[in-house]
Design an enzyme around this catalytic site. Sequence first.
Site, short mmCIF file in Angstrom:
data_model
loop_
_atom_site.label_atom_id
_atom_site.label_comp_id
_atom_site.label_asym_id
_atom_site.label_seq_id
_atom_site.Cartn_x
_atom_site.Cartn_y
_atom_site.Cartn_z
N SER A 61 -8.79 3.49 -3.13
CA SER A 61 -8.76 2.93 -1.77
C SER A 61 -9.14 1.46 -1.68
CB SER A 61 -9.67 3.73 -0.85
OG SER A 61 -9.00 4.90 -0.45
N LYS A 64 -6.47 -0.72 -0.62
CA LYS A 64 -6.08 -0.87 0.79
C LYS A 64 -6.40 -2.26 1.32
CE LYS A 64 -6.73 4.06 1.67
NZ LYS A 64 -7.72 5.06 2.09
N TYR A 189 2.46 3.92 -2.16
CA TYR A 189 1.01 4.10 -1.94
C TYR A 189 0.33 4.65 -3.20
CZ TYR A 189 -3.31 6.10 -0.05
OH TYR A 189 -4.63 6.44 0.15
N TYR A 241 -15.67 4.05 5.05
CA TYR A 241 -15.27 5.23 5.84
C TYR A 241 -16.37 5.65 6.80
CZ TYR A 241 -11.97 5.23 2.06
OH TYR A 241 -11.04 4.86 1.16
N VAL A 259 -12.17 6.33 -4.43
CA VAL A 259 -12.60 7.58 -5.07
C VAL A 259 -12.53 7.52 -6.61
CG1 VAL A 259 -12.18 9.11 -3.11
CG2 VAL A 259 -10.34 8.68 -4.75
N1 GLN Z 1 -5.47 7.73 -3.41
C1 GLN Z 1 -6.59 8.28 -2.71
C2 GLN Z 1 -6.14 9.18 -1.56
O1 GLN Z 1 -5.26 8.86 -0.88
C3 GLN Z 1 -7.47 7.17 -2.20
C4 GLN Z 1 -8.65 7.69 -1.42
C5 GLN Z 1 -9.92 6.92 -1.63
O2 GLN Z 1 -10.09 6.18 -2.59
N2 GLN Z 1 -10.86 7.12 -0.74
O3 GLN Z 1 -6.69 10.22 -1.35
#
Ligand code: GLN
Length: 305
Positions: A61, A64, A189, A241, A259
């Site tokens: 993430s 992003k 993505y 988050y 993650v």
């Molecule tokens: N690729 C992961 C997902 O979409 C990214 C989520 C994350 O890093 N919080 O679940």
Amino acid sequence: MQELLERVRAAAAPAALCGKVADYIPALASADPAALGIAVVDAEGNEYAAGDARRRFSIQSISKVLALAYVMTERGEEAVFSRVGKEPTGDPFNSIIRLETSAGRKPFNPLINAGAIVVSGLMPGSSPLDKGERFRAFVGSLLGRGDVARDDAVYGSEKSTAARNRSIAWFLKELGLLPGDVEDTLDVYFRQCAVSVDAVDLARIGAILCLDGVDPVRRGRVLAARTARVCKSLMVTCGMYDGSGEFAVDVGIPAKSGVGGGIMATVRDRFGLGVYGPALDERGNSAAGLAALARLSDELDLRVL
Ligand code: GLN
């Protein structure tokens, strides 16, 4: 600084015991839960690293933020924010619930999965592969190197198990927020989430953000100041988050987690920080990484909030 990083690493390492490596993407489950790396790049471009700061992991993430910067650069701010909001949700990163219940009927922000998938759908290129490669080249342009890799095992693993992200993407399609093929957009993505980095890379990008887009190592502008500022503001309110409020209280700096176990953080005019610790807390943030950043914030008086 080096001695401080070693000390912070030793103090933060036990926090990993309270966390758990992500396994909903099967390829992430093999990470070493005890790994902990910390890196700092200061505003003069000096680099410091401790522990597993050179161990590679998938950016997940944290991509992003970079995708937001990339698409703002390529398509402009309006293209993004006509389709995605700037507000925190307080919900988990992969929540779908507000897509249906909110009056605006668009994702709350670009740092939750729903918003990020919309941003992926705006990337320029002729195919998912081309879009993914161009994004990878953009990350390479920030890091000043052309050898940024993608972890294809992680990419394939997420692509074959992403029922929830598929649900989100199909809902976005229904809302008219994904122009192209749904599976193609998801492919972009997954490719961006599988880009391989280490904690030093994250600290280097954090240092660029700390100087509002100027790279302290190469001493030149690599991002527009406005783009860097938008990214940092959203990192403060949405980067961790449903743990963003607590992080603002405990650490007090813009940051973004993934993650894969990474956290990228930035301290205006002073530092970029990168940490890696794949054992995650219940919100999907690195448990030892959070402990390390809280300690660094106290020791170096990093708090900007
Ligand atoms: N690729 C992961 C997902 O979409 C990214 C989520 C994350 O890093 N919080 O679940």
